[in-house]
Design a protein around this motif. Sequence first.
Motif, mmCIF file in Angstrom:
data_model
loop_
_atom_site.group_PDB
_atom_site.id
_atom_site.type_symbol
_atom_site.label_atom_id
_atom_site.label_comp_id
_atom_site.label_asym_id
_atom_site.label_seq_id
_atom_site.Cartn_x
_atom_site.Cartn_y
_atom_site.Cartn_z
ATOM 1 N N PHE A 1 -10.477 -1.754 0.537
ATOM 2 C CA PHE A 1 -9.266 -2.545 0.763
ATOM 3 C C PHE A 1 -9.507 -4.033 0.468
ATOM 4 N N GLY A 2 -10.784 -4.404 0.379
ATOM 5 C CA GLY A 2 -11.112 -5.785 0.031
ATOM 6 C C GLY A 2 -11.611 -6.644 1.173
ATOM 7 N N CYS A 3 -12.059 -6.007 2.248
ATOM 8 C CA CYS A 3 -12.579 -6.784 3.375
ATOM 9 C C CYS A 3 -13.872 -7.498 2.955
ATOM 10 N N VAL A 4 -13.938 -8.789 3.198
ATOM 11 C CA VAL A 4 -15.117 -9.568 2.841
ATOM 12 C C VAL A 4 -16.256 -9.321 3.826
ATOM 13 N N ASP A 5 -15.916 -8.819 4.993
ATOM 14 C CA ASP A 5 -16.935 -8.527 6.006
ATOM 15 C C ASP A 5 -16.426 -7.390 6.888
ATOM 16 N N VAL A 6 -17.278 -6.371 7.075
ATOM 17 C CA VAL A 6 -16.941 -5.257 7.967
ATOM 18 C C VAL A 6 -17.957 -5.263 9.101
ATOM 19 N N ILE A 7 -17.498 -5.578 10.290
ATOM 20 C CA ILE A 7 -18.380 -5.657 11.458
ATOM 21 C C ILE A 7 -18.393 -4.314 12.174
ATOM 22 N N VAL A 8 -19.594 -3.774 12.388
ATOM 23 C CA VAL A 8 -19.756 -2.540 13.161
ATOM 24 C C VAL A 8 -20.504 -2.931 14.437
ATOM 25 N N GLU A 9 -19.798 -2.908 15.553
ATOM 26 C CA GLU A 9 -20.385 -3.354 16.817
ATOM 27 C C GLU A 9 -20.707 -2.162 17.712
ATOM 28 N N PRO A 10 -21.971 -2.027 18.123
ATOM 29 C CA PRO A 10 -22.326 -0.925 19.033
ATOM 30 C C PRO A 10 -21.805 -1.192 20.437
ATOM 31 N N VAL A 11 -21.530 -0.128 21.176
ATOM 32 C CA VAL A 11 -21.085 -0.270 22.565
ATOM 33 C C VAL A 11 -22.232 -0.817 23.389
ATOM 34 N N LYS A 12 -21.961 -1.847 24.157
ATOM 35 C CA LYS A 12 -22.988 -2.444 25.004
ATOM 36 C C LYS A 12 -22.710 -2.074 26.460
ATOM 37 N N SER A 13 -23.367 -2.795 27.371
ATOM 38 C CA SER A 13 -23.215 -2.498 28.801
ATOM 39 C C SER A 13 -21.881 -3.011 29.310
ATOM 40 N N GLY A 14 -20.912 -2.158 29.273
ATOM 41 C CA GLY A 14 -19.579 -2.547 29.721
ATOM 42 C C GLY A 14 -18.637 -2.652 28.549
ATOM 43 N N ASP A 15 -17.462 -2.046 28.690
ATOM 44 C CA ASP A 15 -16.512 -2.009 27.585
ATOM 45 C C ASP A 15 -16.037 -3.394 27.184
ATOM 46 N N ARG A 16 -16.087 -4.348 28.104
ATOM 47 C CA ARG A 16 -15.547 -5.680 27.807
ATOM 48 C C ARG A 16 -16.540 -6.574 27.086
ATOM 49 N N ASP A 17 -17.771 -6.099 26.924
ATOM 50 C CA ASP A 17 -18.778 -6.900 26.240
ATOM 51 C C ASP A 17 -18.706 -6.693 24.733
ATOM 52 N N ARG A 18 -17.631 -7.144 24.127
ATOM 53 C CA ARG A 18 -17.458 -7.014 22.681
ATOM 54 C C ARG A 18 -17.583 -8.406 22.067
ATOM 55 N N PHE A 19 -18.817 -8.872 21.984
ATOM 56 C CA PHE A 19 -19.061 -10.244 21.546
ATOM 57 C C PHE A 19 -18.671 -10.463 20.095
ATOM 58 N N GLN A 20 -18.956 -9.489 19.231
ATOM 59 C CA GLN A 20 -18.651 -9.656 17.808
ATOM 60 C C GLN A 20 -17.139 -9.636 17.564
ATOM 61 N N TRP A 21 -16.410 -8.860 18.368
ATOM 62 C CA TRP A 21 -14.955 -8.866 18.268
ATOM 63 C C TRP A 21 -14.403 -10.240 18.661
ATOM 64 N N ASP A 22 -14.925 -10.787 19.744
ATOM 65 C CA ASP A 22 -14.486 -12.110 20.198
ATOM 66 C C ASP A 22 -14.783 -13.173 19.141
ATOM 67 N N GLN A 23 -15.970 -13.087 18.537
ATOM 68 C CA GLN A 23 -16.340 -14.055 17.499
ATOM 69 C C GLN A 23 -15.429 -13.929 16.284
ATOM 70 N N LEU A 24 -15.093 -12.682 15.930
ATOM 71 C CA LEU A 24 -14.235 -12.458 14.770
ATOM 72 C C LEU A 24 -12.843 -13.027 14.996
ATOM 73 N N THR A 25 -12.255 -12.748 16.148
ATOM 74 C CA THR A 25 -10.898 -13.232 16.416
ATOM 75 C C THR A 25 -10.843 -14.760 16.495
ATOM 76 N N GLU A 26 -11.964 -15.371 16.897
ATOM 77 C CA GLU A 26 -12.000 -16.834 16.977
ATOM 78 C C GLU A 26 -12.021 -17.490 15.599
ATOM 79 N N LYS A 27 -12.591 -16.792 14.609
ATOM 80 C CA LYS A 27 -12.682 -17.408 13.279
ATOM 81 C C LYS A 27 -11.515 -17.038 12.353
ATOM 82 N N LEU A 28 -10.615 -16.175 12.834
ATOM 83 C CA LEU A 28 -9.444 -15.828 12.022
ATOM 84 C C LEU A 28 -8.566 -17.058 11.787
#
Length: 202
Positions: free
Chosen positions: A26-53
Motif C-alpha cells: 500500500f506504500g507504507c514507509v514504515d511498518v511497526i510490529v510491536e510485541p505485547v509487553k507487560s500490560g495491554d496499555r504499554d504500547r510505547f511504539q504506538w504512542d510514539q507513532l501517533t505523536e509523529k503523525l
Amino acid sequence: MAKFGYILKTPMLETLEEDKKWMEDFGCVDVIVEPVKSGDRDRFQWDQLTEKLQCGDTIVVPKLSNALHGARQLVFFLEFCRIQNIRLVSIHDKIDTSNALFPEAKTSDVLTAIALLPKEANAIRKYSSHVSQIRRKMASSTTKSISKAERNRKIVSMYLEGYSIEDIHAKSGFRSRSSVFRILKDANVNLRREWKSKHREK
C-alpha cells in the motif's frame, strides 16, 4: 503525506505477515510490529507513532482492536484524525476514512467492527496480563537460581580460604552440615585431611 503501518503482535492476529505485506504494498514507509509487553496499555511504539503523525498522513492497522484499547479510545482517536486530517485504514474491518478502499464495505460492517472492539480489546488485555504473569514467574525463578549459585560459590570460596565448616554452616543458612559437604563435593573440592577423618569416624 506519509503512510505508516502499525501491528500489535498477538496470537489473536493470525495474519501478521499478510497484513505487513498489505501495508508495504500500500506504500507504507514504515511498518511497526510491536510485541505485547507487560500490560495491554504499554504500547510505547504506538504512542510514539501517533505523536509523529502530521496533517495529511495515513495510518494503517489490521483491525481497530489491534491498535486501540476500547470504544472510548476509538472516539478520541477518530476526533484526533478528523482534526489533523489523518486518514485511517483498518484492513480487516474494511474501514477507510477517505472512502477510496473497500467499495464493497457496508455501514453494518463498520458498526459491527465498533461493536466488537471492546470484546476483542479485552481478549488482548487478558493475553498481555497472562504474558506479564509468566515473565514475572520466570524472573523470580531466574533470581532464585542466581541466588542459589552465588550461595554455593560463596561456600566453596569460604572453604578454600580456610574457614571452618562450623563457620560456613552458620553463614549458609542450611539446617545441617551435610548440605555444606554436598556442595563442596559437587564442586569437586578436596576436603582437608581433618574433615575426611572426622567423616570416616562418623
